[in-house]
Design an enzyme around this catalytic site. Structure first.
Site, PDB file in Angstrom:
ATOM      1  N   ASP A 331       2.283  -5.850  -9.841  1.00 29.12           N
ATOM      2  CA  ASP A 331       3.699  -6.173  -9.747  1.00 29.12           C
ATOM      3  C   ASP A 331       4.402  -5.000  -9.066  1.00 29.12           C
ATOM      4  OD1 ASP A 331       6.188  -7.478 -10.282  1.00 29.12           O
ATOM      5  OD2 ASP A 331       6.459  -6.150 -11.993  1.00 29.12           O
ATOM      6  N   LYS A 332       5.583  -5.222  -8.553  1.00 26.59           N
ATOM      7  CA  LYS A 332       6.320  -4.132  -7.890  1.00 26.59           C
ATOM      8  C   LYS A 332       7.181  -3.357  -8.872  1.00 26.59           C
ATOM      9  CE  LYS A 332      10.099  -4.786  -5.451  1.00 26.59           C
ATOM     10  NZ  LYS A 332      11.084  -3.811  -5.995  1.00 26.59           N
TER      11      LYS A 332
END
Length: 640
Positions: A331-332
């Protein structure tokens, strides 16, 4: 107003684990008492009595499970082998060996049930994100209605700070909605008439009237719960393949012992007592003590070593599987980045300094709870800028906020503030506004008394250690590293280029992340998914291994994940894979050695080439050796 959310009415994890835990503790306690009595030279009957209690405590649930398996599935599983092995040891006077076997088996069952309980708890937390009641307009009045009874077309009234009960569309009102539960992005999204809203997200400071577009059972949140349940069930099914091995091993050993007891007297007129003695000795040497210990000795040592480094594996199966990872998906926000927006650019208009612009912006935001406001205040404090407190602070939904600072009205918010005052920015400012937009950065403008003072560029910065961590993963043999994020593509691409991600998938819903995980597993290999938010839960559950960031991660993400980076340090991810591979090598060594010793001992017993003392020495010796080989991982450096 919405009523408080209630917990999902699933059985508590502790209800299933507690009896197993108590039986395991009693089994271990009386095992220790029996062994201690032997060492102290107490009467033999006292030690045997303690071992009998240990047998009963550790074997009670095993006997029930084995009987149910026999009656319902017509299957002799490993539970029977363990009980027969322990009984054979007792028949030959080796009570302590049987008690050790029962204790290890009971401990394994307890840990397995505990892991299943964690999954149930994760789903309960997901369900708790939705309120139980909603305020609905009906026949000119407002009534409380259970969320489960909401139907498309119902009009729901939402006050500030309330959770949205079901997916819908805004009819009237302006507000900013915190959608981090679904997208992982911390910055609230502006909502106006016509905007879509989703169950489980939190309304901001404005009031909204929404029309329900889907029943609660079909909401985005409900779909997340469903895919988490399905993914966990699929993973559990694949892990049960080991039962086939248990079944065949059990049948082979029991049949072999039975033949060793019956055939010699019938065919060769051997004494029944001698044949029974040989059969029981066969059960002892074939009982998988070394096999049972070989894996947990290595796995539990590796788990303990990992915990000391801030890496929490939720069970041995996950640690073993981590050694096979070929793809890492991250995920960012909160994973590759810090998870907190910050001021990365300050551009004042002519006649205004950077410090003055930041001082007025901080002053105007000093009474706001918005994530961007906190970022502005944090930037001012880090730069040592003192600012006065604002007066008459007012949030303006869909635009930003305004406040009185040193007697002047100051506005701060999105570029819509320029439209509100009909301000045409200079070519220099407009060029930078376009550049910030193309880079995926959030832009805030500051206006005082209708005059533009400048702009602030806001972004969630990459973690300093992210680039090196990804490079270390590649050095370990990871084939592909991808980013899965709900953020816009421009912002995602900017972070990906900074840290060295191979592929970027942006603007994803939780279900879309899960589908990408499935595709990567099918085309490349086992996938490790790393995330921190509720929106990551389906992907974490579906991936071969799910890893959660412990410092910034949501409760749901940490409950759903198979491992947690407790110190919130991304550089520990390569350490986790390194340790998993070392543990797998040790397990393979132990299993090969244990199987080899069992084959030698069984062959020797059947050929009458082994006496009971030598059989016990060989059996116990192999058990001790594999145990020490596993314990070695406790002191081995992770980068070994």
């Amino acid at each position: 107003m919405n009523a408080p959310a209630h917990a999902h009415h699933a059985p508590a994890a502790d209800d299933a684990v507690r009896p197993l835990l108590i039986s395991t503790i009693l089994c271990g306690l009386f095992l220790a008492l029996g062994w201690g009595g032997q060492q102290l030279g107490l009467p033999a009957w006292l030690a045997i009595a303690a071992y009998v209690v240990s047998y009963v405590a550790g074997g009670y649930f095993r006997l029930i499970e084995g009987f149910e398996s026999l009656v319902k599935e017509k299957n002799l599983d490993i539970n029977f082998l363990m009980i027969l092995g322990a009984g054979g040891a007792a028949a030959l006077g080796k009570w302590e060996e049987g008690a050790i076997l029962m204790f290890l088996f009971a401990l394994s069952a307890t840990l397995e049930e505990f892991a299943v309980g964690r999954t149930r708890q994760a789903i309960r937390r997901l369900m708790a994100l939705a309120p139980e009641f909603a305020l609905v307009q009906r026949d000119g009045t407002e009534v409380q209605v259970p969320v489960a009874e909401l139907a498309p077309g119902d009009k729901v009234v939402l006050g500030p700070g309330e959770r949205i009960p079901a997916d819908g569309q805004v009819m009237t009102g302006h507000s900013a909605v915190n959608e981090s539960a679904l997208t992982g992005e911390p910055i609230p999204v502006d909502k106006a008439p016509g905007s879509h809203v989703f169950a489980g997200t939190v309304n901001g400071q404005g009031a909204l009237l929404i029309t329900i577009t889907k029943p609660a059972s079909e909401s985005t949140l409900a779909r997340i719960v469903k895919v988490v349940e399905e993914a966990q069930a699929a993973k559990a099914k694949s892990q049960r393949l080991i039962d086939w091995i248990d079944r065949y091993y059990t049948l082979i050993v029991i049949c072999l012992a039975g033949l060793a007891w019956v055939l010699p007297p019938l065919l060769f007129h051997a004494a029944w007592s001698a044949a029974f003695y040989r059969a029981m000795m066969l059960l002892v040497v074939a009982s998988p003590c070394a096999l049972v210990i070989s894996t947990p000795a290595a796995i539990l040592s590796a788990i303990a070593r990992a915990a000391r480094a801030g890496i929490l594996f939720k069970g041995g199966a996950h640690l073993e599987t981590a050694a096979t990872i070929k793809v890492v998906a991250l995920d960012k926000t909160g994973t590759l980045t810090s998870g907190h927006p910050g001021v990365v650019e300050i551009l004042p208009e002519a006649g205004t300094t950077e410090d003055d612009l930041l001082r007025l912006a901080a002053a105007a935001e000093s009474r706001s709870e918005h994530p961007l406001a906190r970022a502005v205040l944090r930037s001012a404090q880090e730069n040592g800028i003192e600012f006065p407190l604002a007066e008459a602070f007012t949030a303006v939904p869909g635009i930003g906020a305004k406040a009185t600072v040193e007697g002047a009205e100051v506005w701060i918010g999105s570029p819509r503030v320029l439209e509100h005052f009909q301000i045409t920015p200079t070519e220099r400012i407009q060029s930078r506004l376009d550049g910030l937009f193309e880079s995926g950065l959030t832009t805030m403008v500051v206006v005082r008394e209708g005059i533009l003072l400048g702009i602030l560029g806001m972004a969630d910065s990459p973690r300093p250690e992210a680039k090196k961590a990804l490079a270390d993963l590649r050095a370990l043999g990871v084939i592909k590293i991808v980013m899965l994020t709900g953020d816009n593509r421009r912002a995602a691409q900017s972070v990906a280029e900074a840290v060295g991600v191979d592929e970027v998938y942006a603007e994803l819903l939780p279900e879309e992340k899960l589908r990408i995980i499935e595709r990567l597993e099918a085309t490349v290999g086992p996938v490790l998914m790393v995330g921190d938010g509720v929106n990551d839960a389906p992907a974490l559950a579906k991936a071969t291994i799910g890893a959660a960031m412990g410092g910034v991660g949501s409760d749901v993400a940490m409950e759903t994940a198979d491992l947690v980076l407790m110190a919130d340090e991304l550089e520990r991810l390569p350490d986790a894979l390194r340790l998993a591979r070392s543990a797998r090598r040790t397990v393979v060594q132990n299993l090969v050695f244990a199987v080899g010793v069992i084959l030698v001992l069984v062959t020797s017993v059947l050929s009458d080439a082994l006496t009971l003392p030598l059989a016990v020495v060989g059996h116990e010796g192999s058990t001790i050796l594999v145990a020490f080989n596993g314990i070695r991982l406790l002191i081995q450096p992770i980068d070994h």
